[in-house]
Design a protein around this motif. Sequence first.
Motif, PDB file in Angstrom:
ATOM      1  N   LEU A   1      10.692  -5.662  30.563  1.00  0.00           N
ATOM      2  CA  LEU A   1       9.732  -5.567  29.447  1.00  0.00           C
ATOM      3  C   LEU A   1       8.529  -6.494  29.677  1.00  0.00           C
ATOM      4  CD1 LEU A   1      11.950  -5.264  26.237  1.00  0.00           C
ATOM      5  CD2 LEU A   1      11.087  -3.484  27.762  1.00  0.00           C
ATOM      6  N   ALA A   2       8.784  -7.651  30.283  1.00  0.00           N
ATOM      7  CA  ALA A   2       7.676  -8.599  30.529  1.00  0.00           C
ATOM      8  C   ALA A   2       6.629  -7.994  31.451  1.00  0.00           C
ATOM      9  CB  ALA A   2       8.222  -9.890  31.135  1.00  0.00           C
ATOM     10  N   SER A   3       7.065  -7.099  32.330  1.00  0.00           N
ATOM     11  CA  SER A   3       6.118  -6.532  33.306  1.00  0.00           C
ATOM     12  C   SER A   3       5.200  -5.499  32.657  1.00  0.00           C
ATOM     13  CB  SER A   3       6.884  -5.901  34.473  1.00  0.00           C
ATOM     14  OG  SER A   3       7.535  -4.730  34.022  1.00  0.00           O
ATOM     15  N   LEU A   4       5.494  -5.097  31.406  1.00  0.00           N
ATOM     16  CA  LEU A   4       4.675  -4.070  30.749  1.00  0.00           C
ATOM     17  C   LEU A   4       3.377  -4.617  30.168  1.00  0.00           C
ATOM     18  CD1 LEU A   4       7.418  -2.061  28.789  1.00  0.00           C
ATOM     19  CD2 LEU A   4       6.369  -1.512  30.992  1.00  0.00           C
ATOM     20  N   GLY A   5       3.299  -5.940  30.054  1.00  0.00           N
ATOM     21  CA  GLY A   5       2.060  -6.535  29.532  1.00  0.00           C
ATOM     22  C   GLY A   5       1.933  -6.463  28.017  1.00  0.00           C
ATOM     23  N   VAL A   6       3.078  -6.381  27.309  1.00  0.00           N
ATOM     24  CA  VAL A   6       3.013  -6.372  25.843  1.00  0.00           C
ATOM     25  C   VAL A   6       2.881  -7.811  25.326  1.00  0.00           C
ATOM     26  CG1 VAL A   6       4.273  -4.210  25.601  1.00  0.00           C
ATOM     27  CG2 VAL A   6       5.540  -6.367  25.620  1.00  0.00           C
ATOM     28  N   ASP A   7       2.557  -7.945  24.044  1.00  0.00           N
ATOM     29  CA  ASP A   7       2.289  -9.277  23.479  1.00  0.00           C
ATOM     30  C   ASP A   7       3.484  -9.884  22.752  1.00  0.00           C
ATOM     31  OD1 ASP A   7      -0.750  -9.432  23.963  1.00  0.00           O
ATOM     32  OD2 ASP A   7      -0.424  -7.434  23.126  1.00  0.00           O
ATOM     33  N   LEU A   8       4.373  -9.026  22.253  1.00  0.00           N
ATOM     34  CA  LEU A   8       5.469  -9.517  21.405  1.00  0.00           C
ATOM     35  C   LEU A   8       6.677  -8.609  21.593  1.00  0.00           C
ATOM     36  CD1 LEU A   8       6.259 -11.394  18.957  1.00  0.00           C
ATOM     37  CD2 LEU A   8       5.187  -9.712  17.460  1.00  0.00           C
TER      38      LEU A   8
ATOM     39  N   MET B   1      19.816 -15.331  23.491  1.00  0.00           N
ATOM     40  CA  MET B   1      18.387 -15.587  23.212  1.00  0.00           C
ATOM     41  C   MET B   1      17.758 -16.437  24.311  1.00  0.00           C
ATOM     42  SD  MET B   1      18.016 -15.942  19.092  1.00  0.00           S
ATOM     43  CE  MET B   1      19.480 -16.803  18.576  1.00  0.00           C
ATOM     44  N   LYS B   2      18.510 -17.436  24.787  1.00  0.00           N
ATOM     45  CA  LYS B   2      17.951 -18.318  25.839  1.00  0.00           C
ATOM     46  C   LYS B   2      17.680 -17.538  27.120  1.00  0.00           C
ATOM     47  CE  LYS B   2      19.953 -22.649  24.294  1.00  0.00           C
ATOM     48  NZ  LYS B   2      21.113 -23.520  24.362  1.00  0.00           N
ATOM     49  N   VAL B   3      18.607 -16.657  27.505  1.00  0.00           N
ATOM     50  CA  VAL B   3      18.362 -15.928  28.761  1.00  0.00           C
ATOM     51  C   VAL B   3      17.342 -14.810  28.560  1.00  0.00           C
ATOM     52  CG1 VAL B   3      20.562 -16.551  29.821  1.00  0.00           C
ATOM     53  CG2 VAL B   3      20.380 -14.396  28.579  1.00  0.00           C
ATOM     54  N   ALA B   4      17.200 -14.330  27.313  1.00  0.00           N
ATOM     55  CA  ALA B   4      16.132 -13.354  27.031  1.00  0.00           C
ATOM     56  C   ALA B   4      14.783 -14.009  27.340  1.00  0.00           C
ATOM     57  CB  ALA B   4      16.195 -12.912  25.573  1.00  0.00           C
ATOM     58  N   LEU B   5      14.648 -15.250  26.890  1.00  0.00           N
ATOM     59  CA  LEU B   5      13.410 -15.997  27.135  1.00  0.00           C
ATOM     60  C   LEU B   5      13.197 -16.224  28.637  1.00  0.00           C
ATOM     61  CD1 LEU B   5      11.204 -17.390  25.455  1.00  0.00           C
ATOM     62  CD2 LEU B   5      12.576 -19.470  25.539  1.00  0.00           C
TER      63      LEU B   5
ATOM     64  N   GLY C   1       9.852 -12.465  34.434  1.00  0.00           N
ATOM     65  CA  GLY C   1       9.283 -11.130  34.621  1.00  0.00           C
ATOM     66  C   GLY C   1       7.788 -11.040  34.367  1.00  0.00           C
ATOM     67  N   THR C   2       7.201 -12.091  33.791  1.00  0.00           N
ATOM     68  CA  THR C   2       5.764 -12.052  33.501  1.00  0.00           C
ATOM     69  C   THR C   2       4.963 -12.199  34.795  1.00  0.00           C
ATOM     70  OG1 THR C   2       6.167 -13.018  31.324  1.00  0.00           O
ATOM     71  CG2 THR C   2       3.912 -13.141  32.156  1.00  0.00           C
ATOM     72  N   PRO C   3       4.079 -11.251  35.077  1.00  0.00           N
ATOM     73  CA  PRO C   3       3.307 -11.335  36.318  1.00  0.00           C
ATOM     74  C   PRO C   3       2.498 -12.633  36.380  1.00  0.00           C
ATOM     75  CG  PRO C   3       3.009  -9.196  35.254  1.00  0.00           C
ATOM     76  CD  PRO C   3       3.770 -10.053  34.291  1.00  0.00           C
ATOM     77  N   LYS C   4       2.341 -13.141  37.584  1.00  0.00           N
ATOM     78  CA  LYS C   4       1.598 -14.399  37.805  1.00  0.00           C
ATOM     79  C   LYS C   4       0.217 -14.329  37.161  1.00  0.00           C
ATOM     80  CE  LYS C   4       1.932 -17.695  41.312  1.00  0.00           C
ATOM     81  NZ  LYS C   4       2.991 -18.182  42.020  1.00  0.00           N
ATOM     82  N   GLY C   5      -0.168 -15.387  36.457  1.00  0.00           N
ATOM     83  CA  GLY C   5      -1.496 -15.433  35.856  1.00  0.00           C
ATOM     84  C   GLY C   5      -1.574 -14.730  34.506  1.00  0.00           C
ATOM     85  N   LYS C   6      -0.494 -14.051  34.080  1.00  0.00           N
ATOM     86  CA  LYS C   6      -0.491 -13.369  32.767  1.00  0.00           C
ATOM     87  C   LYS C   6       0.280 -14.206  31.767  1.00  0.00           C
ATOM     88  CE  LYS C   6      -2.365  -9.471  34.206  1.00  0.00           C
ATOM     89  NZ  LYS C   6      -3.690  -9.065  33.867  1.00  0.00           N
ATOM     90  N   LYS C   7       0.065 -13.878  30.477  1.00  0.00           N
ATOM     91  CA  LYS C   7       0.730 -14.634  29.424  1.00  0.00           C
ATOM     92  C   LYS C   7       2.104 -14.018  29.139  1.00  0.00           C
ATOM     93  CE  LYS C   7      -0.742 -16.663  25.048  1.00  0.00           C
ATOM     94  NZ  LYS C   7       0.162 -16.221  24.026  1.00  0.00           N
ATOM     95  N   ARG C   8       3.119 -14.851  29.002  1.00  0.00           N
ATOM     96  CA  ARG C   8       4.440 -14.342  28.636  1.00  0.00           C
ATOM     97  C   ARG C   8       4.391 -13.738  27.227  1.00  0.00           C
ATOM     98  NH1 ARG C   8       7.918 -16.350  25.171  1.00  0.00           N
ATOM     99  NH2 ARG C   8       7.441 -18.570  25.169  1.00  0.00           N
ATOM    100  N   PRO C   9       5.040 -12.566  27.015  1.00  0.00           N
ATOM    101  CA  PRO C   9       5.106 -12.031  25.648  1.00  0.00           C
ATOM    102  C   PRO C   9       5.833 -13.031  24.748  1.00  0.00           C
ATOM    103  CG  PRO C   9       5.938 -10.420  27.242  1.00  0.00           C
ATOM    104  CD  PRO C   9       5.727 -11.702  27.990  1.00  0.00           C
TER     105      PRO C   9
END
Length: 237
Positions: free
Chosen positions: A76-83, A95-99, A105-113
């Motif tokens: 899901l992090a790779s989709l570029g969603v905000d929340l 919850m901890k491992v979800a985070l 999974g957040t691409p380098k230089g992008k903001k984590r949802p």
Amino acid sequence: MLDKPIIALDFPNKEAAIDFLSELNSQSLFVKVGMELFYQEGASFIHWLKSQGHYIFLDLKLHDIPNTVYSAMKVLASLGVDLVNVHAAGGSKMMKVALRGLEEGTPKGKKRPALIAVTQLTSTSEQQMQEEQLIKCNLNESVLHYAKLAYMSGLDGVVCSAHEAGMIAEITSESFLRVTPGIRMTGDSSDDQIRIVTPDQARQIGSTHIVIGRSITKANNPKLAYDQAINLWERRN
Ligand SMILES: O=C(O)c1cc(=O)[nH]c(=O)n1[C@@H]1O[C@H](COP(=O)(O)O)[C@@H](O)[C@H]1O
């Protein structure tokens, strides 16, 4: 995070959602894509919404064993969603491992949802919670307990009704997100929601964000209903 009412795009397919969005004719909306639309259209519709400049809450309410949620969150992090969200009932380990999955999974230089946890659904009554979930405390206590658990697990906030939002800010922090569905304009049908408030009440009681679906999507004039919701939320009425 963008402080606009979040519009629940609870539509059966992208054609219906796009028709609705063209009626609103606004840029940079904050929209919510839930299970129905995502299961039908998948990631390509998310990419399309992004290309239109909209903020996206991908509401899939994950609730599974920690390893499964961790792996799913990486995707899901790779989709570029905000929340995105999980059910707090999945527990602190989940919850901890979800985070962690989101971070990895957040691409380098992008903001984590941002990650929030559903406490008790706004369609749940106290009686139903006690009888069907066998939770013996009152509903407020259950919501506050889950909010604390989410906070201690490092999440960014919770989904809660407005009735609990102020108390959650007190036991966590003012910046901990309190995203509130179950929003209705005066006179609207409550449908399947139990714990409902108007946009201005939600703001007053302490929600940081509101989620509105049918009061806008099923209104005779969705644009007018959306503008009304913004005015109430921003206390311009
Ligand atoms: O996580 C959510 O968004 C959510 C949590 C909750 O406790 N209650 C709740 O209604 N929602 C979502 O918020 C939206 C509310 O829609 P309306 O009742 O039509 O305004 C729906 O898309 C629900 O899936």
